[in-house]
Write a protein that holds these residues in place. Structure first.
Motif, PDB file in Angstrom:
ATOM      1  N   TRP A 187     -68.607  10.131  64.558  1.00  0.00           N
ATOM      2  CA  TRP A 187     -68.832   9.766  63.168  1.00  0.00           C
ATOM      3  C   TRP A 187     -68.978   8.255  63.059  1.00  0.00           C
ATOM      4  CZ3 TRP A 187     -64.438  11.377  65.486  1.00  0.00           C
ATOM      5  CH2 TRP A 187     -63.340  10.524  65.455  1.00  0.00           C
ATOM      6  N   ARG A 188     -69.689   7.834  62.013  1.00  0.00           N
ATOM      7  CA  ARG A 188     -69.789   6.397  61.744  1.00  0.00           C
ATOM      8  C   ARG A 188     -68.438   5.875  61.291  1.00  0.00           C
ATOM      9  NH1 ARG A 188     -75.192   5.454  58.234  1.00  0.00           N
ATOM     10  NH2 ARG A 188     -74.504   7.410  57.303  1.00  0.00           N
ATOM     11  N   SER A 190     -67.687   3.854  59.189  1.00  0.00           N
ATOM     12  CA  SER A 190     -67.607   3.671  57.739  1.00  0.00           C
ATOM     13  C   SER A 190     -67.646   5.005  56.989  1.00  0.00           C
ATOM     14  CB  SER A 190     -68.777   2.797  57.262  1.00  0.00           C
ATOM     15  OG  SER A 190     -70.022   3.397  57.626  1.00  0.00           O
ATOM     16  N   SER A 191     -67.619   6.140  57.725  1.00  0.00           N
ATOM     17  CA  SER A 191     -67.747   7.453  57.100  1.00  0.00           C
ATOM     18  C   SER A 191     -66.661   8.387  57.608  1.00  0.00           C
ATOM     19  CB  SER A 191     -69.125   8.052  57.398  1.00  0.00           C
ATOM     20  OG  SER A 191     -69.210   9.396  56.979  1.00  0.00           O
ATOM     21  N   THR A 192     -66.364   9.430  56.846  1.00  0.00           N
ATOM     22  CA  THR A 192     -65.388  10.434  57.261  1.00  0.00           C
ATOM     23  C   THR A 192     -66.061  11.724  57.726  1.00  0.00           C
ATOM     24  OG1 THR A 192     -65.191  11.207  54.979  1.00  0.00           O
ATOM     25  CG2 THR A 192     -63.600   9.544  55.723  1.00  0.00           C
ATOM     26  N   GLY A 193     -67.363  11.824  57.547  1.00  0.00           N
ATOM     27  CA  GLY A 193     -68.083  13.026  57.945  1.00  0.00           C
ATOM     28  C   GLY A 193     -68.310  13.073  59.444  1.00  0.00           C
ATOM     29  N   LYS A 194     -67.845  14.141  60.085  1.00  0.00           N
ATOM     30  CA  LYS A 194     -67.971  14.274  61.529  1.00  0.00           C
ATOM     31  C   LYS A 194     -69.159  15.144  61.908  1.00  0.00           C
ATOM     32  CE  LYS A 194     -63.125  13.726  62.944  1.00  0.00           C
ATOM     33  NZ  LYS A 194     -62.011  14.350  63.704  1.00  0.00           N
ATOM     34  N   LYS A 195     -69.795  14.778  63.008  1.00  0.00           N
ATOM     35  CA  LYS A 195     -70.806  15.618  63.631  1.00  0.00           C
ATOM     36  C   LYS A 195     -70.281  16.021  65.006  1.00  0.00           C
ATOM     37  CE  LYS A 195     -74.741  13.374  61.351  1.00  0.00           C
ATOM     38  NZ  LYS A 195     -76.036  12.662  61.563  1.00  0.00           N
ATOM     39  N   LYS A 196     -70.906  17.035  65.590  1.00  0.00           N
ATOM     40  CA  LYS A 196     -70.458  17.433  66.918  1.00  0.00           C
ATOM     41  C   LYS A 196     -71.632  17.794  67.807  1.00  0.00           C
ATOM     42  CE  LYS A 196     -69.509  22.386  66.303  1.00  0.00           C
ATOM     43  NZ  LYS A 196     -68.467  23.429  66.447  1.00  0.00           N
ATOM     44  N   GLY A 211     -77.299  -0.228  65.488  1.00  0.00           N
ATOM     45  CA  GLY A 211     -76.516  -1.259  64.832  1.00  0.00           C
ATOM     46  C   GLY A 211     -75.280  -0.755  64.118  1.00  0.00           C
ATOM     47  N   GLU A 212     -75.041   0.560  64.092  1.00  0.00           N
ATOM     48  CA  GLU A 212     -73.877   1.121  63.417  1.00  0.00           C
ATOM     49  C   GLU A 212     -72.700   1.246  64.381  1.00  0.00           C
ATOM     50  OE1 GLU A 212     -73.147   1.911  60.392  1.00  0.00           O
ATOM     51  OE2 GLU A 212     -75.088   1.706  59.381  1.00  0.00           O
ATOM     52  N   ASN A 213     -71.492   1.118  63.854  1.00  0.00           N
ATOM     53  CA  ASN A 213     -70.284   1.335  64.636  1.00  0.00           C
ATOM     54  C   ASN A 213     -69.942   2.828  64.621  1.00  0.00           C
ATOM     55  OD1 ASN A 213     -70.203  -1.430  64.843  1.00  0.00           O
ATOM     56  ND2 ASN A 213     -68.573  -1.702  63.340  1.00  0.00           N
ATOM     57  N   TYR A 214     -69.653   3.403  65.803  1.00  0.00           N
ATOM     58  CA  TYR A 214     -69.332   4.825  65.896  1.00  0.00           C
ATOM     59  C   TYR A 214     -67.982   5.032  66.573  1.00  0.00           C
ATOM     60  CZ  TYR A 214     -73.855   6.504  64.302  1.00  0.00           C
ATOM     61  OH  TYR A 214     -74.952   6.796  63.521  1.00  0.00           O
ATOM     62  N   CYS A 215     -67.279   6.073  66.090  1.00  0.00           N
ATOM     63  CA  CYS A 215     -66.034   6.515  66.728  1.00  0.00           C
ATOM     64  C   CYS A 215     -66.219   7.958  67.185  1.00  0.00           C
ATOM     65  CB  CYS A 215     -64.859   6.428  65.756  1.00  0.00           C
ATOM     66  SG  CYS A 215     -64.464   4.730  65.241  1.00  0.00           S
ATOM     67  N   PHE A 216     -65.465   8.362  68.203  1.00  0.00           N
ATOM     68  CA  PHE A 216     -65.669   9.704  68.752  1.00  0.00           C
ATOM     69  C   PHE A 216     -64.456  10.126  69.569  1.00  0.00           C
ATOM     70  CE2 PHE A 216     -67.903   6.310  70.911  1.00  0.00           C
ATOM     71  CZ  PHE A 216     -67.320   6.301  72.172  1.00  0.00           C
ATOM     72  N   SER A 240     -68.557  -0.632  69.088  1.00  0.00           N
ATOM     73  CA  SER A 240     -69.116  -1.594  68.149  1.00  0.00           C
ATOM     74  C   SER A 240     -70.285  -2.306  68.812  1.00  0.00           C
ATOM     75  CB  SER A 240     -68.050  -2.622  67.740  1.00  0.00           C
ATOM     76  OG  SER A 240     -68.638  -3.674  66.993  1.00  0.00           O
ATOM     77  N   PRO A 241     -71.509  -2.157  68.277  1.00  0.00           N
ATOM     78  CA  PRO A 241     -72.660  -2.868  68.856  1.00  0.00           C
ATOM     79  C   PRO A 241     -72.445  -4.370  68.913  1.00  0.00           C
ATOM     80  CG  PRO A 241     -73.392  -1.206  67.290  1.00  0.00           C
ATOM     81  CD  PRO A 241     -71.907  -1.305  67.149  1.00  0.00           C
TER      82      PRO A 241
END
Length: 291
Positions: A187-188, A190-196, A211-216, A240-241
């Motif tokens: 997910w980004r 800055s967002s709470t919506g998760k993808k898989k 350019g977006e920050n992602y967590c996983f 973080s890019p």
């Protein structure tokens, strides 16, 4: 006329039989008295993660000890953890011999002075346990990750198990093969919506916004199971890019500083060599003075 009977004489064989019977009864009673003080094990439970397997039970012994036996469904019983006051027994070395086999264990309760006890010790059977189906999956680990443009690449590290083949311990992938899948939740920041995304390998390459920050985080899944299919999720990692760019700039600047340092050292060395040669030349060209 009836022949008079003489005085009754005991039969020696009958006397011996009665003595043996009396002795057997006394032994059984002694055994029953001893056994009455022994608490039978209960709540036998298999605790297993990535095939590391412990059999646990209750209660804590007071005046008795335990002995564990384990057997494949159609095999022979093997003793483990003799005369122990513990309430657990590591049976990993037995179950990893064939992780697809189904095993049964039993826990014997015996008086603390087991050598002097008589009669068959009391025991409790465990539930059946099939390692391939019943061992829990441990928390997976993210080995590495990087974002290149619009691609986020994540590599999962396989856990090592205690299953051994030809002297080498197998990884979780080597035991389960394609039956082992990994799920990546991302997910980004800055967002709470998760993808898989899912894979039956250890590599993910997913599309992300540049350019977006992602967590996983990742989770292991065994497809053939009906129960205990999923592992706990791994700790969250974030990319973080900007940090990636900073690292690249840092390495470039470091390389440039190193090159400049080498050039300066070489220049100083050449300067000293030229100065030394010029000094020797002046000495050789100077006129000789009369003695």
């Amino acid at each position: 006329m009836a022949t008079p009977l003489g005085p009754w004489a005991p039969c020696p064989k009958a006397a011996v039989a009665r003595a043996l019977l009396l002795g057997w009864v006394l032994v059984q009673e002694a055994g029953a008295v001893g056994a009455s003080d022994v608490v039978v094990a209960y709540n036998l439970t298999w605790k297993s993660t990535n095939f590391k397997t412990i059999l646990e039970w209750e209660p804590k012994p007071i005046n008795h000890v335990y002995t564990v036996q384990i057997s494949p469904r159609l095999g022979n019983w093997k003793n483990k953890c003799f005369y122990t006051t513990n309430t657990e027994c590591d049976v990993t070395d037995e179950i990893v011999k064939n992780v697809r086999e189904t095993y049964l264990a039993r826990v014997f309760s015996q008086p603390a002075d087991a050598a002097g006890s008589a009669g068959e010790p009391r025991f409790t059977n465990s539930p059946e346990f099939t390692p391939y189906l019943d061992t829990n999956l441990g928390q997976p680990t993210i080995q590495s990750f990087e974002q290149a443009g619009t691609k986020l690449n994540v590599t999962v590290k396989d856990a090592r198990t205690l299953v051994r083949v030809n002297g080498s311990f197998l990884s979780l992938r080597e035991v389960f093969g394609k039956d082992l899948n990994y799920t990546l939740y991302y997910w980004r920041a800055s967002s709470t919506g998760k993808k898989k995304a899912t894979t039956n390998t250890n590599e993910f390459s997913i599309d992300v916004d540049k350019g977006e920050n992602y967590c996983f985080q990742v989770q292991a899944v065994i497809l053939s199971r009906r129960a205990k299919r999923k592992s706990p999720e791994s700790p969250i990692e974030c990319h973080s890019p900007e940090k990636g760019v900073f690292r690249e700039v840092f390495f470039i600047v470091g390389a440039l500083v190193f090159v400049v340092f080498i050039v300066v050292i070489l220049s100083l060395s050449l300067y000293k060599c030229r100065k030394a040669r010029a000094g020797r030349g002046r000495k050789e060209s100077a006129p000789l003075t009369a003695a």
